[in-house]
Design a protein around this motif. Structure first.
Motif, PDB file in Angstrom:
ATOM      1  N   MET A 198      16.985  25.150  45.658  1.00  0.00           N
ATOM      2  CA  MET A 198      17.238  26.586  45.486  1.00  0.00           C
ATOM      3  C   MET A 198      16.777  27.388  46.700  1.00  0.00           C
ATOM      4  O   MET A 198      17.163  28.531  46.870  1.00  0.00           O
ATOM      5  CB  MET A 198      16.535  27.097  44.223  1.00  0.00           C
ATOM      6  CG  MET A 198      17.193  26.631  42.950  1.00  0.00           C
ATOM      7  SD  MET A 198      18.938  27.061  42.887  1.00  0.00           S
ATOM      8  CE  MET A 198      19.687  25.453  42.774  1.00  0.00           C
ATOM      9  N   ARG A 199      15.941  26.771  47.544  1.00  0.00           N
ATOM     10  CA  ARG A 199      15.537  27.483  48.765  1.00  0.00           C
ATOM     11  C   ARG A 199      16.745  27.757  49.648  1.00  0.00           C
ATOM     12  O   ARG A 199      16.726  28.666  50.476  1.00  0.00           O
ATOM     13  CB  ARG A 199      14.483  26.689  49.535  1.00  0.00           C
ATOM     14  CG  ARG A 199      15.039  25.549  50.370  1.00  0.00           C
ATOM     15  CD  ARG A 199      13.929  24.827  51.088  1.00  0.00           C
ATOM     16  NE  ARG A 199      14.405  23.608  51.725  1.00  0.00           N
ATOM     17  CZ  ARG A 199      14.359  23.389  53.037  1.00  0.00           C
ATOM     18  NH1 ARG A 199      13.883  24.292  53.847  1.00  0.00           N
ATOM     19  NH2 ARG A 199      14.794  22.245  53.531  1.00  0.00           N
ATOM     20  N   LEU A 200      17.801  26.947  49.473  1.00  0.00           N
ATOM     21  CA  LEU A 200      18.992  27.137  50.294  1.00  0.00           C
ATOM     22  C   LEU A 200      19.968  28.120  49.656  1.00  0.00           C
ATOM     23  O   LEU A 200      20.851  28.641  50.320  1.00  0.00           O
ATOM     24  CB  LEU A 200      19.700  25.796  50.510  1.00  0.00           C
ATOM     25  CG  LEU A 200      18.858  24.734  51.214  1.00  0.00           C
ATOM     26  CD1 LEU A 200      19.554  23.393  51.197  1.00  0.00           C
ATOM     27  CD2 LEU A 200      18.564  25.151  52.647  1.00  0.00           C
ATOM     28  N   PHE A 201      19.828  28.340  48.348  1.00  0.00           N
ATOM     29  CA  PHE A 201      20.800  29.182  47.649  1.00  0.00           C
ATOM     30  C   PHE A 201      20.271  30.572  47.333  1.00  0.00           C
ATOM     31  O   PHE A 201      20.999  31.397  46.818  1.00  0.00           O
ATOM     32  CB  PHE A 201      21.232  28.504  46.335  1.00  0.00           C
ATOM     33  CG  PHE A 201      22.057  27.271  46.551  1.00  0.00           C
ATOM     34  CD1 PHE A 201      23.423  27.378  46.768  1.00  0.00           C
ATOM     35  CD2 PHE A 201      21.478  26.018  46.555  1.00  0.00           C
ATOM     36  CE1 PHE A 201      24.182  26.245  46.981  1.00  0.00           C
ATOM     37  CE2 PHE A 201      22.241  24.882  46.771  1.00  0.00           C
ATOM     38  CZ  PHE A 201      23.597  24.993  46.976  1.00  0.00           C
ATOM     39  N   MET A 202      19.006  30.792  47.577  1.00  0.00           N
ATOM     40  CA  MET A 202      18.409  32.070  47.201  1.00  0.00           C
ATOM     41  C   MET A 202      17.674  32.677  48.395  1.00  0.00           C
ATOM     42  O   MET A 202      17.043  31.960  49.164  1.00  0.00           O
ATOM     43  CB  MET A 202      17.440  31.882  46.045  1.00  0.00           C
ATOM     44  CG  MET A 202      18.122  31.527  44.742  1.00  0.00           C
ATOM     45  SD  MET A 202      16.887  31.197  43.487  1.00  0.00           S
ATOM     46  CE  MET A 202      17.869  31.301  42.015  1.00  0.00           C
ATOM     47  N   ASP A 203      17.759  33.986  48.479  1.00  0.00           N
ATOM     48  CA  ASP A 203      17.061  34.691  49.545  1.00  0.00           C
ATOM     49  C   ASP A 203      16.713  36.079  49.042  1.00  0.00           C
ATOM     50  O   ASP A 203      17.619  36.818  48.677  1.00  0.00           O
ATOM     51  CB  ASP A 203      17.949  34.771  50.797  1.00  0.00           C
ATOM     52  CG  ASP A 203      17.186  35.326  51.975  1.00  0.00           C
ATOM     53  OD1 ASP A 203      16.126  34.785  52.258  1.00  0.00           O
ATOM     54  OD2 ASP A 203      17.656  36.302  52.577  1.00  0.00           O
ATOM     55  N   PRO A 204      15.494  36.496  48.944  1.00  0.00           N
ATOM     56  CA  PRO A 204      14.265  35.769  49.281  1.00  0.00           C
ATOM     57  C   PRO A 204      14.008  34.597  48.329  1.00  0.00           C
ATOM     58  O   PRO A 204      14.490  34.601  47.208  1.00  0.00           O
ATOM     59  CB  PRO A 204      13.194  36.835  49.141  1.00  0.00           C
ATOM     60  CG  PRO A 204      13.753  37.827  48.192  1.00  0.00           C
ATOM     61  CD  PRO A 204      15.224  37.829  48.425  1.00  0.00           C
ATOM     62  N   ILE A 205      13.233  33.642  48.798  1.00  0.00           N
ATOM     63  CA  ILE A 205      12.998  32.420  48.027  1.00  0.00           C
ATOM     64  C   ILE A 205      11.982  32.695  46.916  1.00  0.00           C
ATOM     65  O   ILE A 205      10.918  33.242  47.172  1.00  0.00           O
ATOM     66  CB  ILE A 205      12.515  31.324  48.981  1.00  0.00           C
ATOM     67  CG1 ILE A 205      13.658  30.942  49.920  1.00  0.00           C
ATOM     68  CG2 ILE A 205      12.050  30.102  48.217  1.00  0.00           C
ATOM     69  CD1 ILE A 205      13.221  30.609  51.295  1.00  0.00           C
TER      70      ILE A 205
END
Lengths: 346, 126
Positions: free
Chosen positions: A144-151
Protein backbone atom coordinates in the motif's frame (compact mmCIF):
# COMPACT_ATOMS: atom_id res chain seq x y z
CA UNK A 1 1.64 -34.09 -15.96
CA UNK A 2 -0.48 -32.71 -13.15
CA UNK A 3 2.60 -30.93 -11.86
CA UNK A 4 4.39 -30.11 -15.10
CA UNK A 5 1.44 -28.54 -16.92
CA UNK A 6 0.71 -25.85 -14.32
CA UNK A 7 4.43 -25.11 -14.14
CA UNK A 8 4.56 -24.68 -17.90
CA UNK A 9 1.49 -22.45 -17.74
CA UNK A 10 3.19 -20.14 -15.24
CA UNK A 11 6.42 -20.09 -17.26
CA UNK A 12 4.42 -19.18 -20.37
CA UNK A 13 2.87 -16.29 -18.44
CA UNK A 14 6.36 -15.12 -17.49
CA UNK A 15 7.56 -15.28 -21.09
CA UNK A 16 4.45 -13.46 -22.36
CA UNK A 17 5.08 -10.70 -19.84
CA UNK A 18 8.76 -10.47 -20.75
CA UNK A 19 7.87 -10.12 -24.43
CA UNK A 20 5.09 -7.62 -23.71
CA UNK A 21 7.48 -5.44 -21.71
CA UNK A 22 9.70 -5.06 -24.79
CA UNK A 23 7.03 -4.54 -27.45
CA UNK A 24 5.96 -0.91 -28.04
CA UNK A 25 2.72 -0.28 -26.21
CA UNK A 26 3.15 -3.52 -24.29
CA UNK A 27 4.14 -1.73 -21.11
CA UNK A 28 0.92 0.29 -21.11
CA UNK A 29 -1.04 -2.89 -21.81
CA UNK A 30 0.53 -4.85 -18.94
CA UNK A 31 0.99 -1.91 -16.60
CA UNK A 32 -2.29 -0.05 -17.06
CA UNK A 33 -5.02 -1.85 -19.01
CA UNK A 34 -4.48 -5.35 -17.64
CA UNK A 35 -4.43 -4.30 -13.95
CA UNK A 36 -7.77 -2.51 -14.33
CA UNK A 37 -9.25 -5.46 -16.20
CA UNK A 38 -7.91 -7.98 -13.68
CA UNK A 39 -9.11 -5.94 -10.73
CA UNK A 40 -12.60 -5.65 -12.23
CA UNK A 41 -12.72 -9.40 -12.90
CA UNK A 42 -11.52 -10.07 -9.37
CA UNK A 43 -14.11 -7.85 -7.66
CA UNK A 44 -16.94 -8.83 -9.99
CA UNK A 45 -16.04 -12.50 -9.81
CA UNK A 46 -15.88 -12.58 -6.02
CA UNK A 47 -19.24 -10.80 -5.72
CA UNK A 48 -20.75 -13.13 -8.32
CA UNK A 49 -19.54 -16.24 -6.54
CA UNK A 50 -20.72 -15.03 -3.14
CA UNK A 51 -24.16 -14.09 -4.48
CA UNK A 52 -24.33 -17.42 -6.30
CA UNK A 53 -23.55 -19.29 -3.09
CA UNK A 54 -26.00 -17.17 -1.15
CA UNK A 55 -28.78 -18.08 -3.54
CA UNK A 56 -28.65 -21.69 -2.31
CA UNK A 57 -30.93 -22.12 0.67
CA UNK A 58 -29.57 -23.98 3.64
CA UNK A 59 -32.80 -25.22 5.18
CA UNK A 60 -31.21 -27.49 7.72
CA UNK A 61 -28.76 -26.78 10.46
CA UNK A 62 -25.69 -28.67 9.34
CA UNK A 63 -22.77 -27.52 11.51
CA UNK A 64 -19.99 -30.00 11.96
CA UNK A 65 -20.23 -30.90 15.60
CA UNK A 66 -16.76 -31.45 16.98
CA UNK A 67 -17.70 -31.63 20.63
CA UNK A 68 -20.46 -32.18 23.14
CA UNK A 69 -23.70 -30.52 22.11
CA UNK A 70 -25.85 -28.50 24.45
CA UNK A 71 -27.70 -31.03 26.55
CA UNK A 72 -28.73 -31.56 30.13
CA UNK A 73 -27.40 -28.97 32.55
CA UNK A 74 -24.95 -31.38 34.21
CA UNK A 75 -23.36 -32.38 30.87
CA UNK A 76 -20.63 -29.90 29.98
CA UNK A 77 -21.14 -28.43 26.53
CA UNK A 78 -18.24 -27.70 24.19
CA UNK A 79 -19.31 -24.17 23.40
CA UNK A 80 -16.86 -23.55 20.56
CA UNK A 81 -16.96 -26.88 18.80
CA UNK A 82 -20.70 -27.32 19.02
CA UNK A 83 -22.07 -23.83 19.54
CA UNK A 84 -25.70 -23.39 20.46
CA UNK A 85 -25.59 -19.60 20.66
CA UNK A 86 -24.66 -16.78 18.31
CA UNK A 87 -21.72 -15.82 20.53
CA UNK A 88 -20.42 -19.37 20.28
CA UNK A 89 -20.62 -19.27 16.48
CA UNK A 90 -18.86 -15.90 16.37
CA UNK A 91 -16.11 -17.30 18.58
CA UNK A 92 -15.83 -20.37 16.40
CA UNK A 93 -15.65 -18.29 13.21
CA UNK A 94 -13.09 -15.87 14.63
CA UNK A 95 -10.82 -18.76 15.63
CA UNK A 96 -11.32 -20.36 12.24
CA UNK A 97 -10.65 -17.21 10.23
CA UNK A 98 -7.77 -15.83 12.25
CA UNK A 99 -6.14 -18.96 13.65
CA UNK A 100 -7.15 -21.72 11.18
CA UNK A 101 -8.49 -23.89 13.98
CA UNK A 102 -9.71 -26.66 11.69
CA UNK A 103 -6.21 -27.09 10.26
CA UNK A 104 -4.89 -27.28 13.80
CA UNK A 105 -6.89 -30.47 14.23
CA UNK A 106 -5.16 -32.03 11.24
CA UNK A 107 -4.21 -35.62 11.91
CA UNK A 108 -2.08 -38.15 10.13
CA UNK A 109 -2.49 -41.87 9.88
CA UNK A 110 0.57 -44.07 9.69
CA UNK A 111 0.96 -47.78 9.16
CA UNK A 112 3.59 -49.37 11.36
CA UNK A 113 4.89 -52.90 11.56
CA UNK A 114 2.51 -55.30 13.09
CA UNK A 115 0.51 -54.10 11.09
CA UNK A 116 -0.45 -51.33 13.44
CA UNK A 117 -2.38 -48.23 12.40
CA UNK A 118 -1.29 -45.15 14.30
CA UNK A 119 -3.01 -41.79 14.32
CA UNK A 120 -1.18 -38.70 15.41
CA UNK A 121 -1.48 -34.98 15.43
CA UNK A 122 0.12 -33.20 12.49
CA UNK A 123 0.62 -29.51 13.03
CA UNK A 124 2.98 -28.71 10.18
CA UNK A 125 0.22 -27.99 7.68
CA UNK A 126 -1.33 -25.59 10.14
CA UNK A 127 2.00 -23.94 10.95
CA UNK A 128 3.05 -23.32 7.37
CA UNK A 129 -0.44 -22.40 6.22
CA UNK A 130 -0.75 -19.74 8.89
CA UNK A 131 2.76 -18.44 8.19
CA UNK A 132 1.96 -18.27 4.49
CA UNK A 133 -1.36 -16.48 4.93
CA UNK A 134 -0.15 -13.91 7.44
CA UNK A 135 3.01 -13.19 5.43
CA UNK A 136 0.88 -12.74 2.34
CA UNK A 137 -1.34 -10.31 4.24
CA UNK A 138 1.65 -8.32 5.49
CA UNK A 139 3.15 -8.25 2.01
CA UNK A 140 -0.09 -7.01 0.44
CA UNK A 141 -0.49 -4.34 3.11
CA UNK A 142 3.14 -3.29 2.69
CA UNK A 143 2.46 -2.72 -0.99
CA UNK A 144 0.00 0.00 0.00
CA UNK A 145 3.02 2.29 0.27
CA UNK A 146 2.94 2.33 -3.52
CA UNK A 147 -0.80 2.97 -3.83
CA UNK A 148 -1.31 5.60 -1.17
CA UNK A 149 0.11 9.04 -0.64
CA UNK A 150 0.64 10.13 2.11
CA UNK A 151 1.51 6.68 3.41
CA UNK A 152 -0.71 5.53 6.30
CA UNK A 153 1.06 5.07 9.62
CA UNK A 154 0.21 1.38 9.89
CA UNK A 155 1.95 0.65 6.58
CA UNK A 156 5.09 2.41 7.76
CA UNK A 157 4.88 0.49 11.04
CA UNK A 158 4.53 -2.83 9.20
CA UNK A 159 7.55 -2.03 7.05
CA UNK A 160 9.57 -1.12 10.10
CA UNK A 161 8.63 -4.32 11.90
CA UNK A 162 9.21 -6.42 8.82
CA UNK A 163 12.67 -4.97 8.20
CA UNK A 164 13.50 -4.98 11.87
CA UNK A 165 16.71 -6.94 11.45
CA UNK A 166 18.23 -4.25 9.22
CA UNK A 167 20.00 -6.71 6.98
CA UNK A 168 21.46 -5.19 3.83
CA UNK A 169 20.12 -2.47 1.60
CA UNK A 170 17.37 -2.35 0.50
CA UNK A 171 16.52 -3.66 3.93
CA UNK A 172 15.56 -7.33 4.03
CA UNK A 173 11.95 -8.16 4.85
CA UNK A 174 11.52 -11.28 6.98
CA UNK A 175 8.09 -11.98 5.49
CA UNK A 176 9.63 -12.43 2.03
CA UNK A 177 11.73 -15.36 3.20
CA UNK A 178 9.03 -16.90 5.40
CA UNK A 179 6.51 -16.55 2.56
CA UNK A 180 8.65 -18.46 0.07
CA UNK A 181 9.66 -21.00 2.70
CA UNK A 182 6.04 -21.71 3.60
CA UNK A 183 5.11 -21.96 -0.08
CA UNK A 184 7.95 -24.41 -0.62
CA UNK A 185 6.67 -26.50 2.28
CA UNK A 186 3.11 -26.49 0.93
CA UNK A 187 4.43 -27.57 -2.46
CA UNK A 188 6.78 -30.25 -1.10
CA UNK A 189 3.97 -31.58 1.06
CA UNK A 190 1.95 -32.21 -2.07
CA UNK A 191 4.71 -34.04 -3.90
CA UNK A 192 6.33 -36.00 -1.08
CA UNK A 193 3.30 -37.37 0.78
CA UNK A 194 1.98 -40.05 -1.55
CA UNK A 195 -1.62 -39.80 -0.37
CA UNK A 196 -1.62 -36.02 -0.82
CA UNK A 197 0.05 -36.33 -4.21
CA UNK A 198 -2.65 -38.78 -5.27
CA UNK A 199 -5.43 -36.26 -4.61
CA UNK A 200 -3.55 -33.19 -5.92
CA UNK A 201 -4.77 -31.70 -9.17
CA UNK A 202 -3.41 -29.07 -11.57
CA UNK A 203 -5.79 -26.65 -9.83
CA UNK A 204 -3.76 -27.23 -6.65
CA UNK A 205 -0.35 -26.78 -8.24
CA UNK A 206 -1.16 -23.84 -10.48
CA UNK A 207 -1.92 -21.32 -7.70
CA UNK A 208 1.15 -22.53 -5.81
CA UNK A 209 3.40 -21.94 -8.82
CA UNK A 210 1.71 -18.66 -9.65
CA UNK A 211 2.13 -17.29 -6.13
CA UNK A 212 5.70 -18.60 -6.05
CA UNK A 213 6.31 -16.75 -9.31
CA UNK A 214 4.91 -13.56 -7.82
CA UNK A 215 7.09 -13.94 -4.73
CA UNK A 216 10.23 -14.72 -6.71
CA UNK A 217 9.77 -11.84 -9.16
CA UNK A 218 9.07 -9.50 -6.25
CA UNK A 219 12.20 -10.61 -4.43
CA UNK A 220 14.28 -10.33 -7.61
CA UNK A 221 12.89 -6.85 -8.16
CA UNK A 222 13.66 -5.67 -4.65
CA UNK A 223 16.99 -7.27 -3.85
CA UNK A 224 18.69 -8.32 -7.07
CA UNK A 225 17.63 -6.59 -10.28
CA UNK A 226 16.28 -3.46 -8.62
CA UNK A 227 13.95 -1.03 -10.29
CA UNK A 228 13.13 2.64 -10.12
CA UNK A 229 10.71 2.67 -7.19
CA UNK A 230 9.71 6.29 -7.72
CA UNK A 231 8.58 5.59 -11.29
CA UNK A 232 6.68 2.53 -10.07
CA UNK A 233 4.98 4.46 -7.32
CA UNK A 234 3.94 7.05 -9.85
CA UNK A 235 2.31 4.33 -11.96
CA UNK A 236 0.69 2.60 -8.96
CA UNK A 237 -0.60 5.85 -7.52
CA UNK A 238 -1.83 6.75 -11.00
CA UNK A 239 -3.75 3.48 -11.13
CA UNK A 240 -5.34 4.25 -7.77
CA UNK A 241 -6.28 7.81 -8.73
CA UNK A 242 -7.45 6.78 -12.23
CA UNK A 243 -4.77 8.78 -14.03
CA UNK A 244 -2.03 6.24 -14.76
CA UNK A 245 1.13 7.18 -16.61
CA UNK A 246 4.34 5.32 -17.26
CA UNK A 247 7.37 7.57 -17.19
CA UNK A 248 10.99 6.73 -16.67
CA UNK A 249 12.59 3.36 -17.16
CA UNK A 250 10.93 0.53 -15.29
CA UNK A 251 12.69 -2.82 -15.55
CA UNK A 252 11.01 -5.73 -17.37
CA UNK A 253 10.93 -7.68 -14.10
CA UNK A 254 8.29 -5.25 -12.83
CA UNK A 255 6.02 -6.09 -15.74
CA UNK A 256 6.46 -9.81 -15.13
CA UNK A 257 5.51 -9.27 -11.49
CA UNK A 258 2.43 -7.22 -12.40
CA UNK A 259 1.42 -9.67 -15.11
CA UNK A 260 1.52 -12.60 -12.69
CA UNK A 261 -0.43 -10.63 -10.09
CA UNK A 262 -3.07 -9.84 -12.72
CA UNK A 263 -3.21 -13.52 -13.67
CA UNK A 264 -3.77 -14.36 -10.01
CA UNK A 265 -6.53 -11.76 -9.69
CA UNK A 266 -8.30 -13.08 -12.77
CA UNK A 267 -7.87 -16.69 -11.70
CA UNK A 268 -8.94 -16.04 -8.13
CA UNK A 269 -12.75 -15.97 -8.33
CA UNK A 270 -12.91 -19.14 -10.40
CA UNK A 271 -10.63 -21.28 -8.31
CA UNK A 272 -10.13 -22.83 -4.91
CA UNK A 273 -8.68 -19.53 -3.79
CA UNK A 274 -12.27 -18.43 -3.25
CA UNK A 275 -11.95 -20.04 0.16
CA UNK A 276 -11.19 -16.45 1.12
CA UNK A 277 -14.94 -15.77 0.96
CA UNK A 278 -15.96 -19.38 1.36
CA UNK A 279 -14.62 -19.65 4.88
CA UNK A 280 -17.23 -17.14 5.97
CA UNK A 281 -19.99 -18.86 4.07
CA UNK A 282 -19.51 -22.52 4.94
CA UNK A 283 -22.71 -23.63 6.66
CA UNK A 284 -20.84 -26.36 8.49
CA UNK A 285 -19.00 -23.65 10.45
CA UNK A 286 -21.28 -20.64 10.57
CA UNK A 287 -24.51 -22.23 11.75
CA UNK A 288 -25.75 -22.42 15.30
CA UNK A 289 -26.40 -25.98 16.40
CA UNK A 290 -29.89 -25.37 17.81
CA UNK A 291 -31.89 -27.91 15.86
CA UNK A 292 -33.80 -28.99 18.93
CA UNK A 293 -34.38 -25.57 20.45
CA UNK A 294 -35.70 -23.53 17.56
CA UNK A 295 -38.16 -24.45 14.84
CA UNK A 296 -36.45 -23.97 11.47
CA UNK A 297 -38.83 -23.51 8.58
CA UNK A 298 -37.77 -24.54 5.13
CA UNK A 299 -37.45 -21.25 3.23
CA UNK A 300 -38.90 -22.63 0.01
CA UNK A 301 -42.11 -23.80 1.63
CA UNK A 302 -45.19 -22.33 -0.09
CA UNK A 303 -46.98 -20.29 2.56
CA UNK A 304 -50.31 -21.07 0.89
CA UNK A 305 -49.92 -24.73 1.75
CA UNK A 306 -51.16 -25.08 5.28
CA UNK A 307 -50.12 -27.88 7.59
CA UNK A 308 -52.27 -30.92 7.04
CA UNK A 309 -52.52 -33.13 10.09
CA UNK A 310 -53.52 -36.77 9.91
CA UNK A 311 -56.75 -36.02 11.72
CA UNK A 312 -57.83 -33.51 9.10
CA UNK A 313 -56.65 -35.83 6.35
CA UNK A 314 -58.83 -38.54 7.69
CA UNK A 315 -61.73 -36.08 7.98
CA UNK A 316 -61.31 -35.24 4.31
CA UNK A 317 -61.06 -38.78 3.00
CA UNK A 318 -62.85 -40.87 5.66
CA UNK A 319 -65.66 -41.94 3.37
CA UNK A 320 -63.27 -43.23 0.73
CA UNK A 321 -61.08 -44.87 3.31
CA UNK A 322 -63.98 -46.71 4.82
CA UNK A 323 -65.13 -47.63 1.34
CA UNK A 324 -61.69 -49.11 0.61
CA UNK A 325 -61.60 -50.93 3.94
CA UNK A 326 -58.74 -48.85 5.27
CA UNK A 327 -58.84 -48.71 9.05
CA UNK A 328 -59.75 -45.26 10.39
CA UNK A 329 -59.39 -43.78 13.81
CA UNK A 330 -62.87 -42.32 13.84
CA UNK A 331 -65.72 -44.23 12.23
CA UNK A 332 -68.20 -42.59 9.90
CA UNK A 333 -70.99 -40.92 11.86
CA UNK A 334 -74.10 -43.05 12.02
CA UNK A 335 -76.48 -41.52 9.50
CA UNK A 336 -79.96 -40.53 10.61
CA UNK A 337 -82.63 -43.13 9.65
CA UNK A 338 -84.83 -40.63 7.72
CA UNK A 339 -82.09 -39.74 5.33
CA UNK A 340 -81.31 -43.35 4.72
CA UNK A 341 -84.88 -44.02 3.85
CA UNK A 342 -84.96 -41.03 1.50
CA UNK A 343 -81.86 -42.32 -0.24
CA UNK A 344 -83.33 -45.74 -0.60
CA UNK A 345 -86.50 -44.22 -2.08
CA UNK A 346 -84.48 -42.51 -4.78
CA UNK B 1 -30.59 -14.81 -2.22
CA UNK B 2 -30.60 -15.79 1.43
CA UNK B 3 -28.93 -14.05 4.34
CA UNK B 4 -29.02 -10.67 2.59
CA UNK B 5 -28.82 -8.85 5.89
CA UNK B 6 -25.33 -10.16 6.50
CA UNK B 7 -23.97 -10.87 3.04
CA UNK B 8 -24.67 -7.52 1.40
CA UNK B 9 -22.97 -5.45 4.13
CA UNK B 10 -20.06 -7.91 4.07
CA UNK B 11 -19.73 -7.55 0.29
CA UNK B 12 -19.87 -3.76 0.55
CA UNK B 13 -17.16 -3.88 3.23
CA UNK B 14 -15.05 -6.15 1.00
CA UNK B 15 -15.42 -3.87 -2.02
CA UNK B 16 -14.67 -0.81 0.12
CA UNK B 17 -11.52 -2.35 1.55
CA UNK B 18 -10.32 -3.57 -1.83
CA UNK B 19 -10.80 -0.20 -3.48
CA UNK B 20 -9.60 1.78 -0.45
CA UNK B 21 -6.56 3.19 -2.29
CA UNK B 22 -9.07 4.82 -4.65
CA UNK B 23 -11.06 6.46 -1.85
CA UNK B 24 -7.97 7.35 0.11
CA UNK B 25 -7.24 11.00 -0.46
CA UNK B 26 -4.08 10.36 -2.42
CA UNK B 27 -2.29 13.40 -3.68
CA UNK B 28 -1.74 14.19 -7.32
CA UNK B 29 -0.17 11.17 -8.98
CA UNK B 30 1.67 13.40 -11.42
CA UNK B 31 3.45 15.10 -8.56
CA UNK B 32 6.77 13.30 -8.65
CA UNK B 33 9.49 14.05 -6.14
CA UNK B 34 12.12 16.32 -7.67
CA UNK B 35 15.41 15.82 -5.89
CA UNK B 36 17.53 18.94 -6.20
CA UNK B 37 20.51 18.38 -8.45
CA UNK B 38 23.85 19.93 -7.57
CA UNK B 39 24.58 23.09 -9.53
CA UNK B 40 28.35 22.83 -9.71
CA UNK B 41 28.66 19.21 -10.81
CA UNK B 42 27.21 17.43 -13.81
CA UNK B 43 28.61 13.94 -13.43
CA UNK B 44 27.80 11.40 -10.74
CA UNK B 45 29.92 8.39 -9.78
CA UNK B 46 27.70 6.11 -11.90
CA UNK B 47 25.02 6.63 -14.58
CA UNK B 48 21.84 8.29 -13.32
CA UNK B 49 19.59 5.27 -13.91
CA UNK B 50 21.97 3.04 -11.95
CA UNK B 51 22.08 5.58 -9.13
CA UNK B 52 18.31 5.79 -9.15
CA UNK B 53 17.83 2.06 -8.67
CA UNK B 54 20.97 0.93 -6.89
CA UNK B 55 22.65 3.76 -4.94
CA UNK B 56 22.05 1.85 -1.70
CA UNK B 57 23.98 -1.11 -3.00
CA UNK B 58 26.86 1.14 -3.94
CA UNK B 59 26.95 2.61 -0.43
CA UNK B 60 27.03 -0.88 1.07
CA UNK B 61 29.83 -1.88 -1.32
CA UNK B 62 31.86 1.13 -0.29
CA UNK B 63 31.35 0.33 3.36
CA UNK B 64 32.39 -3.30 2.98
CA UNK B 65 35.28 -2.41 0.70
CA UNK B 66 36.78 0.36 2.79
CA UNK B 67 35.94 -0.51 6.36
CA UNK B 68 36.12 -4.29 6.19
CA UNK B 69 38.58 -5.00 3.41
CA UNK B 70 40.89 -2.03 3.48
CA UNK B 71 39.86 -0.83 0.03
CA UNK B 72 40.71 2.49 -1.61
CA UNK B 73 39.05 5.66 -0.35
CA UNK B 74 39.34 7.39 -3.70
CA UNK B 75 37.29 6.39 -6.73
CA UNK B 76 37.19 7.64 -10.30
CA UNK B 77 34.15 8.48 -12.40
CA UNK B 78 33.85 7.42 -16.04
CA UNK B 79 35.36 10.77 -17.08
CA UNK B 80 38.29 10.38 -14.72
CA UNK B 81 37.20 12.78 -12.00
CA UNK B 82 38.34 11.65 -8.58
CA UNK B 83 35.88 11.43 -5.73
CA UNK B 84 35.87 10.28 -2.13
CA UNK B 85 34.00 7.03 -1.60
CA UNK B 86 32.08 8.18 1.41
CA UNK B 87 28.53 9.16 2.25
CA UNK B 88 29.33 12.34 4.12
CA UNK B 89 32.48 13.39 2.29
CA UNK B 90 31.58 12.01 -1.13
CA UNK B 91 27.85 11.98 -1.86
CA UNK B 92 27.03 14.86 0.43
CA UNK B 93 29.78 16.99 -1.08
CA UNK B 94 27.63 17.56 -4.18
CA UNK B 95 24.20 16.55 -2.87
CA UNK B 96 24.67 18.69 0.18
CA UNK B 97 21.05 19.13 1.18
CA UNK B 98 19.65 15.91 2.66
CA UNK B 99 16.12 17.32 2.86
CA UNK B 100 16.02 18.44 -0.74
CA UNK B 101 17.83 15.44 -2.16
CA UNK B 102 17.69 12.22 -0.15
CA UNK B 103 14.42 12.78 1.64
CA UNK B 104 12.31 13.74 -1.38
CA UNK B 105 12.24 10.25 -2.87
CA UNK B 106 12.67 8.39 0.39
CA UNK B 107 9.61 9.89 1.98
CA UNK B 108 7.64 9.52 -1.29
CA UNK B 109 8.39 5.79 -1.37
CA UNK B 110 8.31 5.33 2.42
CA UNK B 111 11.94 4.31 2.66
CA UNK B 112 13.69 4.95 5.94
CA UNK B 113 17.35 4.20 5.41
CA UNK B 114 19.32 3.62 8.56
CA UNK B 115 22.38 5.55 7.33
CA UNK B 116 21.72 8.21 9.92
CA UNK B 117 21.57 5.80 12.82
CA UNK B 118 25.38 6.11 12.85
CA UNK B 119 26.31 8.91 10.48
CA UNK B 120 25.80 12.44 11.69
CA UNK B 121 22.85 14.07 10.02
CA UNK B 122 23.54 17.39 8.37
CA UNK B 123 22.50 20.12 10.78
CA UNK B 124 19.81 21.64 8.61
CA UNK B 125 17.94 18.33 8.41
CA UNK B 126 17.81 17.79 12.15
Amino acid sequence: MRIINPLIAVLVLVVVALVAAQVPGGQALVGIILPYLAFAVFLGGVVYRVVYWASSPVPFRIPTTCGQANSLPWIKQNKLDCPSTKAGVIGRMLLEVFLFRSLFRNTKAEMHEGPKLVYGSSKFLWLFAILFHYCFLVIVLRHMRLFMDPIPAFVAALEFGDGFMQIGTPVFYQTDAIFLGALAFLFLRRITLTNIRYISLPADYFPLFLIMGIGITGILMRYFLRVDVVAIKQLALGLATLSPTITGQIGAIFFVHVFLVCALLIYFPFSKLMHMAGVFMSPTRNMINNNRMVRHINPWNDPKIKPHSYASYEDEFREFMVGADIPVEKELPAQPAGEEAAKAAE
Amino acid sequence: MYGKGRIIPALILFLGLMTSPMWYKSGDAGKMPKPEKPKDYTECVAPAQYMRTSHMVLLNQWRDDILREDGARIGKTANGTEYVRSLQNGCMKCHSDKKKFCDTCHSYASVKPYCWDCHLQPKEAM
